[in-house]
Design an enzyme around this catalytic site. Structure first.
Site, PDB file in Angstrom:
ATOM      1  CG  ASP A  98      17.781  59.297  58.019  1.00  8.79           C
ATOM      2  OD1 ASP A  98      18.414  58.488  58.705  1.00  8.79           O
ATOM      3  OD2 ASP A  98      17.642  60.484  58.314  1.00  8.79           O
TER       4      ASP A  98
ATOM      5  CG  HIS B 159      21.890  65.982  53.444  1.00  6.13           C
ATOM      6  ND1 HIS B 159      22.750  66.934  53.905  1.00  6.13           N
ATOM      7  CD2 HIS B 159      21.649  65.137  54.473  1.00  6.13           C
ATOM      8  CE1 HIS B 159      23.033  66.671  55.176  1.00  6.13           C
ATOM      9  NE2 HIS B 159      22.380  65.600  55.539  1.00  6.13           N
TER      10      HIS B 159
HETATM   11  N1  CMC Z   1      11.171  65.542  47.684  1.00  9.63           N
HETATM   12  C1  CMC Z   1      10.767  66.423  46.746  1.00  9.63           C
HETATM   13  N2  CMC Z   1      11.294  67.665  46.575  1.00  9.63           N
HETATM   14  C2  CMC Z   1      12.298  68.009  47.390  1.00  9.63           C
HETATM   15  C3  CMC Z   1      12.782  67.149  48.386  1.00  9.63           C
HETATM   16  C4  CMC Z   1      12.187  65.864  48.512  1.00  9.63           C
HETATM   17  N3  CMC Z   1      12.607  64.998  49.432  1.00  9.63           N
HETATM   18  N4  CMC Z   1      13.784  67.763  49.057  1.00  9.63           N
HETATM   19  C5  CMC Z   1      13.921  68.975  48.511  1.00  9.63           C
HETATM   20  N5  CMC Z   1      13.025  69.125  47.490  1.00  9.63           N
HETATM   21  C6  CMC Z   1      12.915  70.268  46.592  1.00  9.63           C
HETATM   22  C7  CMC Z   1      12.228  71.449  47.251  1.00  9.63           C
HETATM   23  O1  CMC Z   1      10.840  71.430  47.040  1.00  9.63           O
HETATM   24  C8  CMC Z   1      12.905  72.611  46.557  1.00  9.63           C
HETATM   25  O2  CMC Z   1      12.364  72.724  45.279  1.00  9.63           O
HETATM   26  P1  CMC Z   1      12.238  74.200  44.580  1.00  9.63           P
HETATM   27  O3  CMC Z   1      13.657  74.680  44.405  1.00  9.63           O
HETATM   28  O4  CMC Z   1      11.523  73.939  43.295  1.00  9.63           O
HETATM   29  O5  CMC Z   1      11.438  75.042  45.536  1.00  9.63           O
HETATM   30  C9  CMC Z   1      14.364  72.127  46.392  1.00  9.63           C
HETATM   31  O6  CMC Z   1      14.260  70.696  46.299  1.00  9.63           O
HETATM   32  C10 CMC Z   1      15.295  72.524  47.519  1.00  9.63           C
HETATM   33  O7  CMC Z   1      14.688  72.080  48.742  1.00  9.63           O
HETATM   34  P2  CMC Z   1      14.875  72.836  50.124  1.00  9.63           P
HETATM   35  O8  CMC Z   1      13.754  72.401  51.037  1.00  9.63           O
HETATM   36  O9  CMC Z   1      15.074  74.298  49.904  1.00  9.63           O
HETATM   37  O10 CMC Z   1      16.247  72.221  50.611  1.00  9.63           O
HETATM   38  P3  CMC Z   1      16.768  72.204  52.083  1.00  9.63           P
HETATM   39  O11 CMC Z   1      18.254  72.139  51.996  1.00  9.63           O
HETATM   40  O12 CMC Z   1      16.165  73.308  52.876  1.00  9.63           O
HETATM   41  O13 CMC Z   1      16.172  70.834  52.681  1.00  9.63           O
HETATM   42  C11 CMC Z   1      15.928  68.611  53.362  1.00  9.63           C
HETATM   43  C12 CMC Z   1      16.902  69.680  52.875  1.00  9.63           C
HETATM   44  C13 CMC Z   1      16.741  67.367  53.814  1.00  9.63           C
HETATM   45  C14 CMC Z   1      15.152  69.109  54.585  1.00  9.63           C
HETATM   46  C15 CMC Z   1      14.958  68.239  52.212  1.00  9.63           C
HETATM   47  O14 CMC Z   1      15.677  67.736  51.116  1.00  9.63           O
HETATM   48  C16 CMC Z   1      13.879  67.239  52.648  1.00  9.63           C
HETATM   49  O15 CMC Z   1      12.841  67.661  53.170  1.00  9.63           O
HETATM   50  N6  CMC Z   1      14.139  65.896  52.440  1.00  9.63           N
HETATM   51  C17 CMC Z   1      13.216  64.885  52.914  1.00  9.63           C
HETATM   52  C18 CMC Z   1      13.449  64.635  54.402  1.00  9.63           C
HETATM   53  C19 CMC Z   1      14.725  63.851  54.664  1.00  9.63           C
HETATM   54  O16 CMC Z   1      14.985  62.838  54.036  1.00  9.63           O
HETATM   55  N7  CMC Z   1      15.482  64.309  55.677  1.00  9.63           N
HETATM   56  C20 CMC Z   1      16.671  63.596  56.136  1.00  9.63           C
HETATM   57  C21 CMC Z   1      17.954  64.315  55.875  1.00  9.63           C
HETATM   58  S1  CMC Z   1      19.340  63.219  56.164  1.00  9.63           S
HETATM   59  C22 CMC Z   1      19.409  63.029  57.869  1.00  9.63           C
HETATM   60  C23 CMC Z   1      19.971  64.227  58.524  1.00  9.63           C
HETATM   61  O17 CMC Z   1      21.196  64.421  58.411  1.00  9.63           O
HETATM   62  O18 CMC Z   1      19.197  64.964  59.157  1.00  9.63           O
END
Ligand code: CMC
Length: 428
Positions: free
Chosen positions: A364, A307
């Site tokens: 989710d 998240h």
């Molecule tokens: N699986 C594997 N690796 C992950 C995941 C995941 N679900 N989420 C983040 N990472 C890794 C990412 O690759 C990165 O690694 P590194 O630092 O080595 O490059 C690190 O963790 C940070 O990720 P980020 O993409 O920079 O983080 P963010 O804050 O931009 O993204 C997120 C947050 C929710 C989009 C992401 O965690 C994700 O894609 N999760 C899966 C989709 C999901 O479940 N979304 C629902 C969120 S809850 C409902 C809502 O409120 O919208």
């Protein structure tokens, strides 16, 4: 004395005011930085940028705290009704019993949508995603209520628009579902409460009356409350920014529905179930999929994990996990994807990759499992999220207008071609 920060750029020092919120979070107010220093700040994805002052939802991602208007989510999820929470979010305080009775009654009286709307529905292909249908129907409401387009409307007209939207959203959501099933549409009935009415429109058939199960109604009420607001997320920010141009409420909420649709936001609940199904059909080897999620060459992510703001745990996930166990037990559902989900959760919670990055199951991860147990198909999961998020979007939109926020218009650092002369087609 108010605090300031100092920014040193070459030989110049700029004073930047520090602003502090009611929970003592601090921000640097850089709104005048460009005019004084000719610099903007850059922050892709707004990871560290506040776009507004807001008194609706407080969220402390490090400590897993979520409060609506000061009330802890745990208390609201346990004791309140969804419409009570909707009132709280939109109007700022819990309603008195008279206020709530009026609010509920007004909503009950506006649940019908114009018959012409059925014509739109019929025009969609039967495999149309219900989120696309819902977004279009929400925006279409503005054509039936043109007075909603007047930015100087009275408070009464404004409140009526809010009532109409909350009242009609379940009807439109259930109709989008019925259309996808090629089933006859079921009309709202005033004898039901909000959740029962929605379930009735989803599951009743003209030939077969449906009696909403209290366990299902209770679970739905809780899920809607848990999703009701989440401060400046992608869809709420979309609603605020669209509304900041003085676009009407229906248009702004329709944009919010579209923003929620994506799998990185609300669409994750559908993606979670699809992922769990894929793992099950692949033989159930969770380690293999965990490794895929860790592999930087592989675009696969563990859906339902991670998240933007929660880096320890998502308090909604804690509540929903408990509710998930209760619902599955009460309904006697034995779902094999739940075993996969539990295994995946256990492995990920112990794996240094996920621990170091603060990646925990989010709301989710579990909501899809409950929706599935309630008989709701995966394409409808994000529609369910929209239904819950609606009061939050309305509250954010209203607050943006009440605070007189300016039109949203970010800056950029241009990285394209520098000036060059046009070359006519024959010479290229
Ligand atoms: N699986 C594997 N690796 C992950 C995941 C995941 N679900 N989420 C983040 N990472 C890794 C990412 O690759 C990165 O690694 P590194 O630092 O080595 O490059 C690190 O963790 C940070 O990720 P980020 O993409 O920079 O983080 P963010 O804050 O931009 O993204 C997120 C947050 C929710 C989009 C992401 O965690 C994700 O894609 N999760 C899966 C989709 C999901 O479940 N979304 C629902 C969120 S809850 C409902 C809502 O409120 O919208």
């Amino acid at each position: 004395m108010s605090k300031t920060a100092k920014l040193i750029l070459g030989n110049e020092t700029y004073e930047i005011p520090v602003v502090t919120g009611s929970e003592n979070e601090n921000g640097l107010d850089i709104s005048k930085l460009r005019s004084s220093s000719k610099h903007i700040t850059i922050d892709r994805g707004f990871k560290n940028t506040g776009a507004c002052y807001s008194a609706i939802t407080f969220l402390d991602g490090e400590n897993g705290v979520l409060r609506y208007r000061g009330y802890p989510i745990e208390q609201l999820a346990e004791e309140a009704t969804f419409l009570e929470v909707a009132y709280l979010l939109i109007y700022g305080d819990l309603p008195s019993s008279d206020e709530l009775a009026k609010f509920e009654n007004d909503i009950t009286q506006h649940t019908l949508v114009h018959e012409e709307m059925k014509g739109f529905l019929q025009a969609y292909p039967v495999n149309a995603h219900p989120m696309g249908v819902l977004a279009a129907m929400v925006c279409s409401l503005s054509t039936f209520y043109p007075e909603s387009q007047d930015p100087n409307r009275s408070q009464e007209a404004f409140d009526l628009t809010i009532i109409r939207l909350i009242a009609k959203m379940p009807t439109m959501a259930a109709w989008a579902f019925k259309h996808s099933q090629r089933h006859p549409l079921i009309y709202p009935q005033n004898k039901f409460n909000y959740c029962e009415n929605f379930l009735n429109m989803m599951y009743s058939m003209p030939t077969d009356e449906y009696f909403p199960d209290p366990i299902v109604t209770k679970a739905l009420n809780k899920l809607l409350i848990l999703h009701a607001d989440h401060e400046q997320n992608c869809s709420a920010s979309t609603v605020r920014i669209v509304g900041s141009s003085q676009a009407n409420l229906y248009a702004s909420i329709s944009a919010g529905v579209c923003a929620l649709w994506g799998p990185l936001h609300g669409g994750a609940n559908q993606a979670v179930i699809e992922m769990l199904e894929a793992i099950k059909n692949d033989g159930g080897d969770t380690d293999k999929w965990i490794n895929k999620a860790k592999d930087k060459e592989d675009p696969f992510r563990l859906m339902g994990f991670g998240h933007r703001v929660y880096k320890n745990f998502d308090p909604r996930a804690t509540i929903i996990k408990k509710s998930c166990d209760e619902v599955l037990e009460a309904l006697g559902v034995d779902d094999p994807v739940l075993d996969i989900a539990k295994k995946l959760e256990k492995v990920a919670l112990e794996d240094p990759y996920f621990v170091e990055r603060g990646l925990y199951p989010n709301v989710d991860f579990y909501s899809g499992i409950i929706y599935r147990a309630l008989g709701i198909p995966p394409e409808m999961f994000t529609v369910m999220f929209s239904l819950g998020r609606l009061p939050g979007w309305i509250a954010q939109w209203k607050e943006m207008l009440d605070n007189g926020d300016p039109i949203g218009r970010p800056r950029q650092i241009y990285t394209g071609a520098v000036k060059r002369d046009y070359v006519s087609l024959s010479k290229r």
